[in-house]
Design a protein around this motif. Structure first.
Motif, PDB file in Angstrom:
ATOM      1  N   GLN A  40      -3.219   5.833   9.015  1.00 29.52           N
ATOM      2  CA  GLN A  40      -2.306   5.723   7.870  1.00 29.52           C
ATOM      3  C   GLN A  40      -2.778   4.194   7.408  1.00 29.52           C
ATOM      4  O   GLN A  40      -2.317   3.612   6.798  1.00 29.52           O
ATOM      5  N   TYR A  41      -4.014   3.828   7.702  1.00 29.05           N
ATOM      6  CA  TYR A  41      -4.564   2.126   7.603  1.00 29.05           C
ATOM      7  C   TYR A  41      -5.206   3.118   6.087  1.00 29.05           C
ATOM      8  O   TYR A  41      -5.470   2.035   4.765  1.00 29.05           O
ATOM      9  N   LEU A  42      -5.476   4.402   5.626  1.00 27.88           N
ATOM     10  CA  LEU A  42      -6.331   3.931   4.527  1.00 27.88           C
ATOM     11  C   LEU A  42      -5.634   4.248   3.238  1.00 27.88           C
ATOM     12  O   LEU A  42      -5.486   4.166   2.312  1.00 27.88           O
ATOM     13  N   ASP A  43      -3.815   5.241   4.476  1.00 27.04           N
ATOM     14  CA  ASP A  43      -3.108   5.767   3.436  1.00 27.04           C
ATOM     15  C   ASP A  43      -2.662   4.098   3.000  1.00 27.04           C
ATOM     16  O   ASP A  43      -1.915   3.864   1.240  1.00 27.04           O
ATOM     17  N   LEU A  44      -2.243   3.413   3.562  1.00 31.32           N
ATOM     18  CA  LEU A  44      -2.355   2.061   3.279  1.00 31.32           C
ATOM     19  C   LEU A  44      -3.120   1.235   1.988  1.00 31.32           C
ATOM     20  O   LEU A  44      -2.744   0.117   1.518  1.00 31.32           O
ATOM     21  N   MET A  45      -4.351   1.195   2.674  1.00 29.99           N
ATOM     22  CA  MET A  45      -5.325   0.652   1.215  1.00 29.99           C
ATOM     23  C   MET A  45      -5.294   1.223   0.014  1.00 29.99           C
ATOM     24  O   MET A  45      -5.379   0.006  -1.077  1.00 29.99           O
ATOM     25  N   ARG A  46      -5.305   2.163   0.064  1.00 27.09           N
ATOM     26  CA  ARG A  46      -4.852   3.094  -1.528  1.00 27.09           C
ATOM     27  C   ARG A  46      -3.950   2.363  -1.448  1.00 27.09           C
ATOM     28  O   ARG A  46      -3.902   2.202  -3.415  1.00 27.09           O
ATOM     29  N   ARG A  47      -2.646   2.941  -1.277  1.00 24.01           N
ATOM     30  CA  ARG A  47      -0.756   2.198  -2.037  1.00 24.01           C
ATOM     31  C   ARG A  47      -1.521   0.777  -2.276  1.00 24.01           C
ATOM     32  O   ARG A  47      -1.226   0.443  -3.985  1.00 24.01           O
ATOM     33  N   ILE A  48      -1.780   0.000  -1.629  1.00 23.22           N
ATOM     34  CA  ILE A  48      -2.018  -1.604  -2.316  1.00 23.22           C
ATOM     35  C   ILE A  48      -3.264  -1.545  -3.163  1.00 23.22           C
ATOM     36  O   ILE A  48      -2.331  -2.301  -4.478  1.00 23.22           O
ATOM     37  N   TRP A  49      -4.504  -1.122  -3.231  1.00 22.53           N
ATOM     38  CA  TRP A  49      -4.581  -0.494  -4.449  1.00 22.53           C
ATOM     39  C   TRP A  49      -4.675   0.081  -5.536  1.00 22.53           C
ATOM     40  O   TRP A  49      -4.957  -0.764  -7.079  1.00 22.53           O
ATOM     41  N   THR A  50      -3.448   1.022  -5.646  1.00 22.77           N
ATOM     42  CA  THR A  50      -3.506   1.379  -6.985  1.00 22.77           C
ATOM     43  C   THR A  50      -1.726   0.825  -7.135  1.00 22.77           C
ATOM     44  O   THR A  50      -2.099   1.357  -8.694  1.00 22.77           O
ATOM     45  N   ASP A  51      -1.031   0.749  -5.920  1.00 25.54           N
ATOM     46  CA  ASP A  51       0.224   0.683  -6.716  1.00 25.54           C
ATOM     47  C   ASP A  51       1.039  -1.261  -6.778  1.00 25.54           C
ATOM     48  O   ASP A  51       1.718  -1.995  -7.224  1.00 25.54           O
ATOM     49  N   GLY A  52       0.119  -2.301  -6.464  1.00 23.65           N
ATOM     50  CA  GLY A  52       0.444  -3.461  -5.697  1.00 23.65           C
ATOM     51  C   GLY A  52       0.288  -4.397  -6.595  1.00 23.65           C
ATOM     52  O   GLY A  52      -0.352  -3.578  -7.978  1.00 23.65           O
ATOM     53  N   ASP A  53       1.085  -5.457  -6.915  1.00 25.97           N
ATOM     54  CA  ASP A  53       1.487  -5.782  -7.740  1.00 25.97           C
ATOM     55  C   ASP A  53       0.440  -6.313  -7.357  1.00 25.97           C
ATOM     56  O   ASP A  53      -0.227  -8.153  -7.270  1.00 25.97           O
ATOM     57  N   GLU A  54      -0.295  -7.391  -8.803  1.00 28.83           N
ATOM     58  CA  GLU A  54      -1.334  -8.076  -8.552  1.00 28.83           C
ATOM     59  C   GLU A  54      -1.171  -9.141  -9.472  1.00 28.83           C
ATOM     60  O   GLU A  54      -0.333  -9.415 -10.612  1.00 28.83           O
ATOM     61  N   ARG A  55      -1.597 -10.459  -8.595  1.00 28.29           N
ATOM     62  CA  ARG A  55      -0.784 -11.862  -8.740  1.00 28.29           C
ATOM     63  C   ARG A  55      -1.784 -12.821  -8.188  1.00 28.29           C
ATOM     64  O   ARG A  55      -2.550 -12.412  -7.248  1.00 28.29           O
ATOM     65  N   LEU A  56      -1.886 -13.891  -8.484  1.00 32.35           N
ATOM     66  CA  LEU A  56      -2.610 -14.789  -7.761  1.00 32.35           C
ATOM     67  C   LEU A  56      -2.270 -15.282  -6.839  1.00 32.35           C
ATOM     68  O   LEU A  56      -1.006 -15.781  -6.273  1.00 32.35           O
ATOM     69  N   ASP A  57      -2.927 -15.965  -6.051  1.00 26.58           N
ATOM     70  CA  ASP A  57      -2.915 -16.708  -4.959  1.00 26.58           C
ATOM     71  C   ASP A  57      -3.234 -17.592  -4.558  1.00 26.58           C
ATOM     72  O   ASP A  57      -4.290 -18.221  -5.218  1.00 26.58           O
ATOM     73  N   ARG A  58      -3.559 -18.465  -3.357  1.00 29.25           N
ATOM     74  CA  ARG A  58      -3.778 -19.617  -2.637  1.00 29.25           C
ATOM     75  C   ARG A  58      -5.064 -20.166  -2.669  1.00 29.25           C
ATOM     76  O   ARG A  58      -5.606 -20.907  -3.005  1.00 29.25           O
ATOM     77  N   THR A  59      -5.748 -18.918  -2.839  1.00 32.85           N
ATOM     78  CA  THR A  59      -7.643 -19.237  -2.998  1.00 32.85           C
ATOM     79  C   THR A  59      -8.052 -19.358  -4.725  1.00 32.85           C
ATOM     80  O   THR A  59      -8.899 -19.869  -4.439  1.00 32.85           O
ATOM     81  N   GLY A  60      -7.116 -18.690  -5.623  1.00 31.42           N
ATOM     82  CA  GLY A  60      -7.219 -17.978  -6.773  1.00 31.42           C
ATOM     83  C   GLY A  60      -7.937 -17.092  -6.766  1.00 31.42           C
ATOM     84  O   GLY A  60      -8.596 -17.427  -7.730  1.00 31.42           O
ATOM     85  N   ILE A  61      -8.514 -16.361  -6.225  1.00 34.05           N
ATOM     86  CA  ILE A  61      -9.128 -15.330  -6.426  1.00 34.05           C
ATOM     87  C   ILE A  61      -8.012 -14.210  -6.727  1.00 34.05           C
ATOM     88  O   ILE A  61      -8.512 -13.721  -7.797  1.00 34.05           O
ATOM     89  N   GLY A  62      -7.409 -13.826  -6.315  1.00 32.93           N
ATOM     90  CA  GLY A  62      -6.179 -13.218  -6.988  1.00 32.93           C
ATOM     91  C   GLY A  62      -6.178 -11.214  -5.996  1.00 32.93           C
ATOM     92  O   GLY A  62      -7.026 -11.748  -5.458  1.00 32.93           O
TER      93      GLY A  62
END
Length: 318
Positions: free
Chosen positions: A19-41
């Motif tokens: 479940q954890y690995l599937d979540l990590m994979r979904r975020i990395w392949t399908d996640g919305d890419e954006r800037l964040d508070r840290t400036g890293i993205g």
């Protein structure tokens, strides 16, 4: 990107860590890419869930990389003391909270002290620790000393007795197990600006079914690569301790994430971990039954069957 495949043998139960690995994979392949508070993205998904059983001593410890569960356990015990200064953690060799006060010290003094020098001074110099090691009213204070206020005359108010949410939950589990109010809340809107970091794992709710205690943890913001492994173990450990104190068996941990993200500079860790397969079934034994939830010691926790693959490291975003 190399990716380990789930086992095709449907006759054997699936390891919870998929479940954890599937979540990590979904975020990395399908996640919305954006800037964040840290400036890293980041790449992020919103509204995610993991479930794992805590029965028979099972614990949600990742096996596809080493999780430093001893530090997570010491952190949870620190929360339960209500302490908000990193000095006692550093004295135990736990450095996971150093980044925020160190960044503040460097910013306000202009002194580019190294992290190890800063931590050494916090441990050795009580006055320095009091000035620079405090995180504000973070997790532990809200859990065991949520502030109240009472009239002091002339329209003024003074601090009243603090509310110990953890003690209240233990008592309600014992006296009224069917209640829907077994909640520990960290999101105190009146004090967020005074915290080094507003609570990420903010709301814990506990549920009794039969003789089993389960926990639902809502996390408003989650660094899946670095933070979530700690958060899962910490929540499971808290549930195990509460179950023992209430005379119940551990049930299930349900984790729910709001902004669930991976930092863009964690790509090497992510791709290496996704190429691994989970294995083994770590368990934790509570070797002693202390008189209260606040009397546990680190020595009361014994983890067995934990043989993780090698550590994977990445920088913390501050």
């Amino acid at each position: 990107m190399a990716s380990a495949a789930r086992p095709s043998d449907s006759s054997s139960p699936e390891h919870w860590e998929w479940q954890y690995l599937d979540l990590m994979r979904r975020i990395w392949t399908d996640g919305d890419e954006r800037l964040d508070r840290t400036g890293i993205g980041t790449r992020a998904l919103f509204g995610t869930t993991l479930r794992c059983t805590l029965s028979d001593g099972r614990m949600p410890l990742l096996t596809t990389k080493r999780v430093f569960w001893k530090a997570a356990a010491r952190e949870m015990l620190w929360f339960l003391t209500g302490d908000t200064n990193i000095r006692s953690l550093l004295a135990q060799g736990v450095t996971i909270w150093s980044d925020w006060p160190l960044a503040k010290y460097r910013r306000e003094t202009g002194d580019e002290i190294t992290q190890s020098e800063f931590e050494k001074r916090i441990v050795e110099d009580v006055e320095f620790a009091a000035r620079w090691g405090d995180l504000g009213p973070v997790y532990g204070q809200q859990w065991v000393d949520w502030p109240t206020y009472e009239p002091a005359g002339d329209g003024q108010f003074k601090r009243g007795p603090g509310i110990n949410q953890v003690a209240q939950v233990v008592e309600s589990l014992r006296r009224n197990p069917g209640s829907r109010r077994h909640i520990i809340e960290g999101w105190n809107v009146a004090e967020l600006d005074r915290m080094a970091l507003p609570p990420c794992h903010k709301t814990y709710q506990f549920h009794v079914a039969g003789d089993r205690l389960s926990c639902a943890l809502y996390q408003r913001s989650c660094d899946v690569a670095l933070g979530l492994p700690f958060n899962l173990f910490g929540a499971a450990l808290l549930t195990r301790m509460l179950a023992q104190q209430a005379g119940l068996e551990p049930g299930e941990l349900v984790w729910m994430g709001g902004d669930t993200h991976l930092y863009l500079n964690h790509s090497e860790l992510i791709e290496a971990q996704l190429a691994r397969e989970p294995s083994g079934e770590p368990r934790l034994e509570l070797t002693r039954h202390p008189p209260s939830i606040f009397d546990y010691r680190f020595e009361d926790f014994e983890v067995t069957g934990y043989a993780p693959q090698g550590a994977l490291k990445a920088p913390v975003a501050v």
